[in-house]
Design a protein around this motif. Sequence first.
Motif, PDB file in Angstrom:
ATOM      1  N   GLU A   1       0.817  -1.212   0.000  1.00  0.00           N
ATOM      2  CA  GLU A   1       0.000   0.000   0.000  1.00  0.00           C
ATOM      3  C   GLU A   1       0.852   1.263   0.000  1.00  0.00           C
ATOM      4  OE1 GLU A   1      -3.141  -0.034   2.921  1.00  0.00           O
ATOM      5  OE2 GLU A   1      -3.210  -2.214   2.894  1.00  0.00           O
ATOM      6  N   SER A   2       2.164   1.106   0.108  1.00  0.00           N
ATOM      7  CA  SER A   2       3.021   2.294   0.156  1.00  0.00           C
ATOM      8  C   SER A   2       4.278   2.092  -0.690  1.00  0.00           C
ATOM      9  CB  SER A   2       3.397   2.596   1.609  1.00  0.00           C
ATOM     10  OG  SER A   2       4.213   3.735   1.682  1.00  0.00           O
ATOM     11  N   PHE A   3       5.196   1.239  -0.230  1.00  0.00           N
ATOM     12  CA  PHE A   3       6.437   1.005  -0.966  1.00  0.00           C
ATOM     13  C   PHE A   3       6.928  -0.396  -0.617  1.00  0.00           C
ATOM     14  CE2 PHE A   3       7.502   2.871   3.112  1.00  0.00           C
ATOM     15  CZ  PHE A   3       8.546   2.086   3.572  1.00  0.00           C
ATOM     16  N   VAL A   4       7.964  -0.834  -1.312  1.00  0.00           N
ATOM     17  CA  VAL A   4       8.609  -2.110  -1.014  1.00  0.00           C
ATOM     18  C   VAL A   4      10.074  -1.843  -0.691  1.00  0.00           C
ATOM     19  CG1 VAL A   4       7.053  -3.522  -2.405  1.00  0.00           C
ATOM     20  CG2 VAL A   4       9.102  -2.540  -3.457  1.00  0.00           C
ATOM     21  N   GLN A   5      10.695  -2.797   0.011  1.00  0.00           N
ATOM     22  CA  GLN A   5      12.083  -2.609   0.419  1.00  0.00           C
ATOM     23  C   GLN A   5      12.742  -3.977   0.594  1.00  0.00           C
ATOM     24  OE1 GLN A   5      12.680   0.297   3.540  1.00  0.00           O
ATOM     25  NE2 GLN A   5      14.419  -0.811   4.368  1.00  0.00           N
ATOM     26  N   TRP A   6      13.908  -4.157  -0.037  1.00  0.00           N
ATOM     27  CA  TRP A   6      14.686  -5.379   0.166  1.00  0.00           C
ATOM     28  C   TRP A   6      15.390  -5.320   1.520  1.00  0.00           C
ATOM     29  CZ3 TRP A   6      13.759  -9.231  -3.002  1.00  0.00           C
ATOM     30  CH2 TRP A   6      13.480  -9.008  -4.350  1.00  0.00           C
ATOM     31  N   SER A   7      15.577  -6.472   2.128  1.00  0.00           N
ATOM     32  CA  SER A   7      16.433  -6.533   3.311  1.00  0.00           C
ATOM     33  C   SER A   7      17.888  -6.393   2.875  1.00  0.00           C
ATOM     34  CB  SER A   7      16.212  -7.846   4.062  1.00  0.00           C
ATOM     35  OG  SER A   7      16.498  -8.960   3.231  1.00  0.00           O
ATOM     36  N   PRO A   8      18.804  -6.003   3.783  1.00  0.00           N
ATOM     37  CA  PRO A   8      20.177  -5.672   3.370  1.00  0.00           C
ATOM     38  C   PRO A   8      20.931  -6.801   2.675  1.00  0.00           C
ATOM     39  CG  PRO A   8      19.757  -4.842   5.572  1.00  0.00           C
ATOM     40  CD  PRO A   8      18.578  -5.682   5.205  1.00  0.00           C
ATOM     41  N   LEU A   9      20.598  -8.061   2.967  1.00  0.00           N
ATOM     42  CA  LEU A   9      21.285  -9.182   2.328  1.00  0.00           C
ATOM     43  C   LEU A   9      20.447  -9.813   1.223  1.00  0.00           C
ATOM     44  CD1 LEU A   9      22.768 -10.910   5.529  1.00  0.00           C
ATOM     45  CD2 LEU A   9      23.784  -9.127   4.094  1.00  0.00           C
ATOM     46  N   GLY A  10      19.294  -9.218   0.929  1.00  0.00           N
ATOM     47  CA  GLY A  10      18.469  -9.696  -0.174  1.00  0.00           C
ATOM     48  C   GLY A  10      17.605 -10.894   0.139  1.00  0.00           C
ATOM     49  N   THR A  11      17.529 -11.315   1.409  1.00  0.00           N
ATOM     50  CA  THR A  11      16.751 -12.503   1.752  1.00  0.00           C
ATOM     51  C   THR A  11      15.258 -12.241   1.667  1.00  0.00           C
ATOM     52  OG1 THR A  11      18.520 -13.124   3.278  1.00  0.00           O
ATOM     53  CG2 THR A  11      16.433 -14.299   3.491  1.00  0.00           C
TER      54      THR A  11
ATOM     55  N   ASP B   1      12.800  -0.182   8.603  1.00  0.00           N
ATOM     56  CA  ASP B   1      14.250  -0.221   8.435  1.00  0.00           C
ATOM     57  C   ASP B   1      14.764  -1.541   8.995  1.00  0.00           C
ATOM     58  OD1 ASP B   1      16.858   0.829   7.815  1.00  0.00           O
ATOM     59  OD2 ASP B   1      17.139   1.161   9.963  1.00  0.00           O
ATOM     60  N   PHE B   2      15.598  -2.249   8.214  1.00  0.00           N
ATOM     61  CA  PHE B   2      16.196  -3.500   8.660  1.00  0.00           C
ATOM     62  C   PHE B   2      17.523  -3.239   9.362  1.00  0.00           C
ATOM     63  CE2 PHE B   2      13.430  -5.255   5.364  1.00  0.00           C
ATOM     64  CZ  PHE B   2      13.019  -6.452   5.917  1.00  0.00           C
ATOM     65  N   SER B   3      17.874  -4.130  10.278  1.00  0.00           N
ATOM     66  CA  SER B   3      19.238  -4.127  10.809  1.00  0.00           C
ATOM     67  C   SER B   3      20.161  -4.727   9.751  1.00  0.00           C
ATOM     68  CB  SER B   3      19.304  -4.946  12.098  1.00  0.00           C
ATOM     69  OG  SER B   3      18.975  -6.301  11.849  1.00  0.00           O
ATOM     70  N   PRO B   4      21.472  -4.429   9.791  1.00  0.00           N
ATOM     71  CA  PRO B   4      22.376  -4.891   8.716  1.00  0.00           C
ATOM     72  C   PRO B   4      22.394  -6.402   8.524  1.00  0.00           C
ATOM     73  CG  PRO B   4      23.461  -3.236  10.075  1.00  0.00           C
ATOM     74  CD  PRO B   4      22.177  -3.569  10.762  1.00  0.00           C
ATOM     75  N   GLY B   5      22.235  -7.153   9.615  1.00  0.00           N
ATOM     76  CA  GLY B   5      22.255  -8.615   9.507  1.00  0.00           C
ATOM     77  C   GLY B   5      20.899  -9.236   9.331  1.00  0.00           C
TER      78      GLY B   5
END
Length: 744
Positions: A246-256, A290-294
């Motif tokens: 309904e707003s946006f999409v976002q990949w996690s930092p490692l692409g999982t 927002d994802f954490s780096p790991g």
Amino acid sequence: MGDVLIMNQTEELASRLGIDLTQVDLDSVHVPPGENCGIISDDDDVYEDDQQELDSGFGNIIVVDNLPVVPREKFEKLEGVIRKIYSQIGVIKEDGLWMPVDPETQKTLGYCFIEYNTPQEAELAKEKTNGYKLDKAHIFAVNMFDDFDKFMKVPNEWAPPEFKPYTPGVILLISNLLVIFTLFFSLCELMLLACISYQENLQQWLTDEKARDQFVIRAGTDTEVLWNDARHLKPEPVYKRTYWTESFVQWSPLGTYLATVHRQGAAVWGGAATFNRLMRYAHPQVKLIDFSPGEKYLVTYSSQEPSNPRDANRVVLNIFDVRTGKVMRDFKGSADEYAVGGTGGVAGVSWPVFRWGGGKDKYFAKLGKNAISVYETETFTLIDKKSLKVENVMDFSWSPTDPILALFVPELGGGNQPARVSLVQIPSKEELRQKNLFSVSDCKMYWQSNGEYLAVKVDRYTKTKKSTYTGFELFRIKERDIPIEVLELDNKNDKIIAFAWEPKGHRFAVIHGDSPRPDISFYTMKTANNTSRVSKLTTLKGKQANALFWSPSGRFIVLAGLKGFNGQLEFYNVDELETMATGEHFMATDIEWDPTGRYVATAVTSVHEMENGFNIWSFNGKLLYRTLKDHFFQFLWRPRPPSFLSPEKEEEIAKNLKKYSKKYEAEDQDVSLQLSEQERERRRALKDEWEKWVNKWKRLHEEDKLERQGLRDGEASDEEEEYEAKEIEVEEVLDVSEEVVFFD
């Protein structure tokens, strides 16, 4: 009638399972009396225990262990601390806090009982405070009072389980037996599907035989995941869904994971062939994530407008465990509390509010007024139970690889106390290095991706205080005592437009000067004789660029002119210090390298109404293909996790690249031949289409022949050569004039 239905169901199930009922003597079946036919369920003992727990009446009481053991004179102080902590979670009943005392020593026993109004409050208190760190020696262990009843039933000494002799079971009705088998197999099938969905290989996309990368786009109401099939000069669809977010999409930092945002909260998706929903995170009206780096944690943010317009928005921040969906910590307050620092957000709140440290998920920090609050994820509490006090701190940033904070403090007391940049080790909070700065107007910090260097751009006032000039303080983090170098441009009055480190490298680029044609300079932190002195490599004069985009693997960079420069692109090789190609993507708003550094995507989003879509370029500036999309919102490459290869192994592969590349060169040639054949087929199809069009009009021309003949008064021929050409001379007087001529 009921017996007939049961028999029909029995025959149907028996037929489905391949059982011949004619071979079964139903009259010989005898069922023991009782609802359970005399068979005790394996779960009956558990059910009885559950009933006892429900009837105990102590579901609203918790037991807090590992408290300090204190004498009578400190009893009230400890009780006040405990009450303050637990009254924030729920309402404690009157006389609902009891701390037992040893009658002999008159000291507390190190635990207490707390009674809430409701079991829900007690459960929440257990969840929130189990593991709470009161101090280094006292970490709370919290349990429900009802749990102790189960704990007390555990015998002190282990005894082997009692083996009961086998007794032949009773024979059930064939119909019931078939129903049980059917339900059992259906349940097994459901469990198998569940296991497949949760145990699916979320990294399967990394094993693509063609070594392709994926990207996600949003256009209109559709969200699509596609392969970048550069060999075939087109994207290949993977998964498409309408109203996926309904707003946006976002990949996690490692692409999982791929995260989506909804009114009820956020969700993460992943899988092999399709994208299945793996977990939901309930957070009404969530606006940012927002994802954490790991990828262990997900931070969600929402804000609510107050009833009084003069008040600040109310902010809610939740930190979820990505795999379990559990809320590890929540933060609530006014927007003013979270409006310090950051690169931008909504409703006056900077984003991200929490910055994760050291490239790992061990620490995260928030900038506050005169303090930096650093939390550890083991307990989700402040390190040493207190914030790092820094008067007038303006900004901070983490090293990408180490638990080191770089913080900036502006001048104080009208310049009597200089500005400074400090490096602080976490969790010890030891100051590793400090640099005082004078006459500072502004300061920005840039970490190199390996954490080896820190560049601090310092804008300083001139002596007249009417203008500023810029220089750089360069920290060598990995070297002994962290030496610092000062870099000033040849013309220190040049305005700095952009700065960017080479990923995993030792070079950086600076755009400086005045628009519309500023200069671009390249510098290196290493020299041929390893003197550890920064030196300039080259300066490119008068470039139409205002943004820098390094390849993730270094070496190549795109010098881009966005916004007012209308999408001018220059692909530059920093190793050879030469331009590889130039191009243009008119009105481009976004540029992003793929994670391998092989391809570059340029996009025009719906900021502009025309020419929405994206282009894919090779690393050396060749336009491979373009895709137009109306109402185009997002383009995001899917990140890749770090390589398991050591730097030495990567260097060895780079040296022997020709040996490894033979296989792929052959594949490229096959694809090239295939594309050539496809191009020939395309031209052949165009030719056939043209011939069909010509023949169609010839046929129509022939059908109208009689009508044309009538219009020509009986002339039958349409051919030009059958007409007789006649030349007719026409004399025409153009002008008459009179002139008197005199003769001598």
